[in-house]
Design an enzyme around this catalytic site. Sequence first.
Site, PDB file in Angstrom:
ATOM      1  N   LYS A  13       0.685  -1.548   0.398  1.00  0.00           N
ATOM      2  CA  LYS A  13       0.031  -0.326  -0.384  1.00  0.00           C
ATOM      3  C   LYS A  13       0.994   1.188  -0.464  1.00  0.00           C
ATOM      4  CE  LYS A  13      -2.130   0.426   4.242  1.00  0.00           C
ATOM      5  NZ  LYS A  13      -1.040   1.486   4.751  1.00  0.00           N
ATOM      6  N   ARG A  86      -9.291   4.050   9.061  1.00  0.00           N
ATOM      7  CA  ARG A  86      -9.121   2.034  10.022  1.00  0.00           C
ATOM      8  C   ARG A  86     -10.186   2.113  10.638  1.00  0.00           C
ATOM      9  NH1 ARG A  86      -2.656   1.153  10.451  1.00  0.00           N
ATOM     10  NH2 ARG A  86      -2.288   1.203   8.354  1.00  0.00           N
ATOM     11  N   ARG A 120      10.503  -6.782   6.818  1.00  0.00           N
ATOM     12  CA  ARG A 120      10.935  -5.414   6.422  1.00  0.00           C
ATOM     13  C   ARG A 120      12.393  -4.856   7.394  1.00  0.00           C
ATOM     14  NH1 ARG A 120       5.425  -1.735   5.875  1.00  0.00           N
ATOM     15  NH2 ARG A 120       4.948  -1.840   7.979  1.00  0.00           N
ATOM     16  N   ARG A 153      11.016  -3.016  13.655  1.00  0.00           N
ATOM     17  CA  ARG A 153      10.354  -2.381  13.584  1.00  0.00           C
ATOM     18  C   ARG A 153       9.650  -3.040  14.978  1.00  0.00           C
ATOM     19  NH1 ARG A 153       6.450   0.633  10.324  1.00  0.00           N
ATOM     20  NH2 ARG A 153       5.307   0.439  11.162  1.00  0.00           N
ATOM     21  N   ARG A 164      -2.435  -6.912  13.901  1.00  0.00           N
ATOM     22  CA  ARG A 164      -2.553  -5.760  12.469  1.00  0.00           C
ATOM     23  C   ARG A 164      -3.289  -5.823  11.844  1.00  0.00           C
ATOM     24  NH1 ARG A 164       3.304  -4.059  11.888  1.00  0.00           N
ATOM     25  NH2 ARG A 164       2.422  -2.698  10.390  1.00  0.00           N
TER      26      ARG A 164
END
Length: 212
Positions: A13, A86, A120, A153, A164
């Site tokens: 995204k 959201r 990531r 992270r 999430r």
Amino acid sequence: MNIVLMGVQGSGKGTQAEMLAEARGYEHINIGQLFRSEIAADSEIGRLAAIYINKGELVPDDVTYQVLDKDAPQGSRDMIFDGFPRSLPQAEYIYKHYKIKMIIILDLEIAESLRRITARRHCSNCGKGYNILFKKPAVEGVCDVCGGKLITRDDDKPKEVMRRIEIYKGQVKKLLSYFEGKVPVFHIDASAGIKEVFAEILNTVDGKPQAG
Ligand code: AMP
């Protein structure tokens, strides 16, 4: 007119929003990044937001609206909203305060989402993002730009990613039923490569969505 881009974690995204902003002259509004900038600046908003972000939870709406008011005032340039709305109240907020041309949703299987997100990495010094599957640094663990150490992270660790994803799945259904009949919604399969997904997004934005 603004665009809302939604997608499960790992659907690309953010990357797609950046590419679309560049190609069509939109301002890219990345809420997660706005929060991280506030955290880096150690502002009051940032300190509040960090409590929730570090737990993999959504930041409360009033704090989120403060960031938007500051960085994405209505009536400025056409924007791509990335990571907002959201929640149902956020959907009502954006529908009331901004003109929305369309909603684009990037779909991806959960297993692929987990695989991509746990790959990531971020530079602990300058914040530049990498992905050890798709966007590797030249030297493993080291930032290409500043030589800083690459880290994962906290909210990209598997347990937090699953939380999430669950939050996302739960909310997206509610958002879609809210926007039904108000704003056109387009689904795009995000399992293809970045270029293929982008081509389909451009077709959609330009009013030429492909069949199927
Ligand atoms: P992201 O960079 O999109 O993965 O977002 C990182 C974190 O920012 C999320 O896990 C949330 O804690 C927070 N966040 C992002 N977008 C929103 C939003 N629309 N409302 C509340 N919190 C958000």
